[in-house]
Write an enzyme that holds these catalytic residues in place. Structure first.
Site, PDB file in Angstrom:
ATOM      1  N   ARG A 172      -4.715 -11.379  -3.810  1.00  0.00           N
ATOM      2  CA  ARG A 172      -4.148 -10.770  -5.016  1.00  0.00           C
ATOM      3  C   ARG A 172      -2.638 -10.717  -4.860  1.00  0.00           C
ATOM      4  O   ARG A 172      -2.094 -11.113  -3.816  1.00  0.00           O
ATOM      5  CB  ARG A 172      -4.683  -9.342  -5.184  1.00  0.00           C
ATOM      6  CG  ARG A 172      -4.473  -8.486  -3.930  1.00  0.00           C
ATOM      7  CD  ARG A 172      -4.811  -7.040  -4.148  1.00  0.00           C
ATOM      8  NE  ARG A 172      -4.899  -6.281  -2.919  1.00  0.00           N
ATOM      9  CZ  ARG A 172      -3.872  -5.820  -2.221  1.00  0.00           C
ATOM     10  NH1 ARG A 172      -2.653  -6.075  -2.632  1.00  0.00           N
ATOM     11  NH2 ARG A 172      -4.058  -5.114  -1.120  1.00  0.00           N
ATOM     12  N   LYS A 211     -13.204  -8.914   6.671  1.00  0.00           N
ATOM     13  CA  LYS A 211     -12.269  -9.308   7.718  1.00  0.00           C
ATOM     14  C   LYS A 211     -12.930 -10.092   8.854  1.00  0.00           C
ATOM     15  O   LYS A 211     -12.333 -11.009   9.412  1.00  0.00           O
ATOM     16  CB  LYS A 211     -11.579  -8.066   8.277  1.00  0.00           C
ATOM     17  CG  LYS A 211     -10.648  -7.370   7.290  1.00  0.00           C
ATOM     18  CD  LYS A 211      -9.966  -6.185   7.937  1.00  0.00           C
ATOM     19  CE  LYS A 211      -8.948  -5.533   7.003  1.00  0.00           C
ATOM     20  NZ  LYS A 211      -9.564  -4.902   5.849  1.00  0.00           N
ATOM     21  N   GLU A 230     -10.259  -4.520  16.990  1.00  0.00           N
ATOM     22  CA  GLU A 230      -9.212  -5.438  17.412  1.00  0.00           C
ATOM     23  C   GLU A 230      -8.420  -4.843  18.567  1.00  0.00           C
ATOM     24  O   GLU A 230      -8.274  -3.621  18.667  1.00  0.00           O
ATOM     25  CB  GLU A 230      -8.214  -5.691  16.267  1.00  0.00           C
ATOM     26  CG  GLU A 230      -8.699  -6.599  15.183  1.00  0.00           C
ATOM     27  CD  GLU A 230      -7.626  -6.821  14.137  1.00  0.00           C
ATOM     28  OE1 GLU A 230      -7.810  -7.718  13.313  1.00  0.00           O
ATOM     29  OE2 GLU A 230      -6.605  -6.093  14.147  1.00  0.00           O
ATOM     30  N   HIS A 288      -0.618   3.296   8.851  1.00  0.00           N
ATOM     31  CA  HIS A 288      -1.011   1.943   8.440  1.00  0.00           C
ATOM     32  C   HIS A 288      -0.706   1.642   6.976  1.00  0.00           C
ATOM     33  O   HIS A 288      -1.166   0.640   6.452  1.00  0.00           O
ATOM     34  CB  HIS A 288      -2.497   1.690   8.724  1.00  0.00           C
ATOM     35  CG  HIS A 288      -2.877   1.963  10.141  1.00  0.00           C
ATOM     36  ND1 HIS A 288      -2.420   1.200  11.197  1.00  0.00           N
ATOM     37  CD2 HIS A 288      -3.659   2.934  10.690  1.00  0.00           C
ATOM     38  CE1 HIS A 288      -2.912   1.675  12.328  1.00  0.00           C
ATOM     39  NE2 HIS A 288      -3.657   2.726  12.046  1.00  0.00           N
TER      40      HIS A 288
END
Length: 614
Positions: free
Chosen positions: A297, A116, A200, A235
């Protein structure tokens, strides 16, 4: 065109790929572990190859075994599905080096988007807006805590190699950072073999918007519009829909264009998803939507995109992998109506969403006009503790959002699964929530109101009577009285649907037995039931048993310690997730058998809580 295909996966996605491949005249080969010998994907394929023990790390995650199976069966290509090895660049390269066709993006594209932090740096260079945060290599806990403070709480700690909600923790205050970091890194190391994290800024009114993209080897990249996946628990996505509520044409054009730029930046081929986080405090706006990550994907929620575009994304994957161009140009793609998908999990919302395992003695899913069911299990099959607990996806399409939502609700209402527990009632309650129904959903909705969504509805008197009248009459059993005071819970089938109800009845000593219910002079025999107490804690109410086989990864209490109701006692890792076991009431840890690092079997006694005497 590919003539034979091995699916390097299991369950629902393997069945989904097999369905399209068969329609295209492609021979299919399944792989399976010991636990999946009788699984639906094995039954559905033209051929199947055993690849090892139940544990995924010894079967579905062993690339050499999968490639060997492809070679042995004469497969031309390998489709990885999602999860397992689907985003493993080394495996993709090994498939290609073996002379096989890889149905997925080039290994270099997977690598570019696989971490990421690196992906965000690449996106910034490509002009794709990214969420503020820390992407550095310094992973010292003190330094990470310092960076979190600079960003400002609340923050998200995210595994750079993560996905599927794993390796992610929300931290709302500085004093909680250290524990959250340790837990996040541990889960990331176990799930992905990489404990590296990024931090983040947490958006206070977040919407999860993602765009389906598709590229080919001829330099073409298109988008197939957006999905909204904001309804999440821990999440993990619960209900997804397409298009996104409140998305105007200008914002859609900006977000989808950014997604195409992101895909082109990594020379992308095949199906992929660009995920964005949006600040919805003032509605969806192009200047408040930021890149989060790319999934290289097919996504679990791809059916909602298929339903609104009329495209079979698996067919596109197979055609593009065969060297063909994307079948449609961007100007030939459009949105038709609305679609919603609910993920049906084998889990018990009333018990903290702990996974439920066992034989599916009853497995009937509701069917409606515009409905679609993607599943990898069948009635009589087993739900095992070794893999993800999702057992089906229910998808509904309609001309409007309300119509799609009503149809999905009908599908859930008409579904019956027993004795394995599911989240069906939770999903119905989520659809009925006023915020979701109005389209005002953010990723924190379940965190705020999830307890009410997980509540079990109480059966009405009419339901009890109807249930009794639906059973087979039998003769009266002597010695069983029908006027006892303790609360009784009975399970039975009402018109094919399982339901638990309270009944009158009494047995000597309590425990499991059968119960009789009388109405108008007739007597009907019920299924086994268990006395559930009458408000006082019984001798074994404080027994903390392992709900499934797994590994103890953390013990948070000591023997003799005073605990309060809901306090975390220990953490069990099972079915690819961490599960916290908590105290059922205020009391003392009278016995502690759980040891960090130990493997435990289902119903093993882990701890015993003694209630505080009043």
């Amino acid at each position: 065109m590919i003539k034979s295909l091995l699916i390097a996966n299991r369950g629902e996605i393997a069945c989904r790929v097999i369905r399209t491949a068969r329609a295209m005249g492609i021979r299919t080969i399944a792989v399976y572990s010991d636990a999946d010998a009788k699984a639906l994907h094995v039954r559905s394929a033209d051929e199947a190859v055993h690849i090892g023990p139940a544990a995924a790390r010894e079967s579905y995650l062993v690339g050499e075994k999968i490639i060997a199976a492809a070679k042995a069966t004469g497969a031309e290509a390998i489709h990885p599905g999602y999860g397992f090895l689907s985003e493993n660049a080394e495996f993709a390269q090994a498939v290609m080096d073996a002379g096989l066709v890889w149905v997925g993006p080039k290994p270099a594209s997977i690598t570019a988007m696989g971490l990421k932090d690196a992906a965000k740096k690449l996106m910034i260079a490509a002009g794709v807006p990214c969420t503020p945060g820390y992407l550095g290599d310094d992973q010292d806990p003190a330094h990470l805590a310092q960076e979190a403070g600079k960003i400002g709480y609340p923050v998200l700690i995210k595994a750079v190699a993560g996905g599927g909600g794993k390796g992610m923790r929300l931290v709302e205050a500085a004093e909680d950072f250290a524990d959250a970091l340790t837990s996040c890194q541990r889960e990331a190391a176990n799930s992905f073999g990489n404990a590296h994290v990024l931090i983040e800024k947490y958006i206070l009114s977040p919407r999860h918007i993602e765009v389906q993209v598709f590229g080919d080897s001829h330099g073409n990249v298109v988008h197939l519009f957006e999905r909204d996946c904001s309804l999440q628990r821990r999440h993990q996505k619960v209900i997804e829909e397409a298009p996104a509520p409140g998305m105007d044409a200008a914002t859609r054009e900006a977000v989808c264009a950014a997604a195409v730029r992101a895909a082109k930046a990594v020379d992308y081929e095949g199906a992929g998803t660009i995920e964005f986080i949006a600040d919805d405090s003032e509605g969806l706006r192009a200047d408040r939507v930021w890149f989060m990550e790319m999934n290289t994907r097919l996504q679990v929620e791809h059916p909602v995109t298929e339903e609104i575009t009329g495209v079979d994304l698996v067919e596109w994957q197979l055609r593009v992998a065969s060297g063909e161009p994307i079948p449609l140009r961007q100007d030939e793609l459009s949105i038709n109506g609305w679609a919603m998908e609910a993920r049906l999990y084998a889990e018990d919302p009333a018990k903290g969403f702990l996974p439920s395992i066992g034989t599916l003695e009853l497995f009937e899913l509701g069917e409606v006009e515009g409905g679609r069911i993607d599943t990898g299990v069948y009635e009589g099959g087993e739900v095992t503790p070794f893999y993800d607990p999702m057992i089906a996806k229910l998808i509904a399409h309609g001309e409007t959002r309300d119509e799609a939502m009503d149809r999905l609700s009908d599908m859930l209402h008409d579904s019956a699964v027993w004795p394995v527990k599911t989240n069906a009632a939770f999903l119905i309650n989520a659809l009925d929530h006023e915020d979701f129904a109005s389209g005002k959903v953010d990723t924190g909705l379940i965190g705020r109101d999830g307890e009410a969504m997980a509540a079990d509805p109480e059966p009405s008197d009419e339901m009890l009577l109807e249930a009794a009248m639906s059973l087979t009459p039998v003769s009266f059993a002597p010695g069983l009285r029908l006027n006892a005071a303790p609360r009784r819970v009975a399970s039975f089938l009402l018109e094919g649907e399982p339901i638990d109800v309270e009944l009158d009845g009494e047995t000597e000593g309590g425990g499991e037995s059968s119960v009789l219910i009388a109405e108008n002079g007739k007597v009907w025999q019920m299924l086994p039931w268990r006395v559930d107490g009458s408000g006082h804690h019984g001798a074994h109410d404080g027994d903390i048993l392992s709900p499934m086989p797994g590994k103890i990864i953390a013990v948070d209490v000591t023997e003799g310690q005073t605990v309060t109701k809901g306090q975390k006692l220990l953490t069990l890792e099972a079915m690819k997730m961490e599960h916290s076991l908590t105290a059922p009431f205020d009391g003392t840890v009278a016995e502690l058998k759980a040891v960090a690092g130990a493997q435990v079997q289902v119903e093993a006694l882990l701890a015993r809580i003694e209630a505080v005497e009043e």
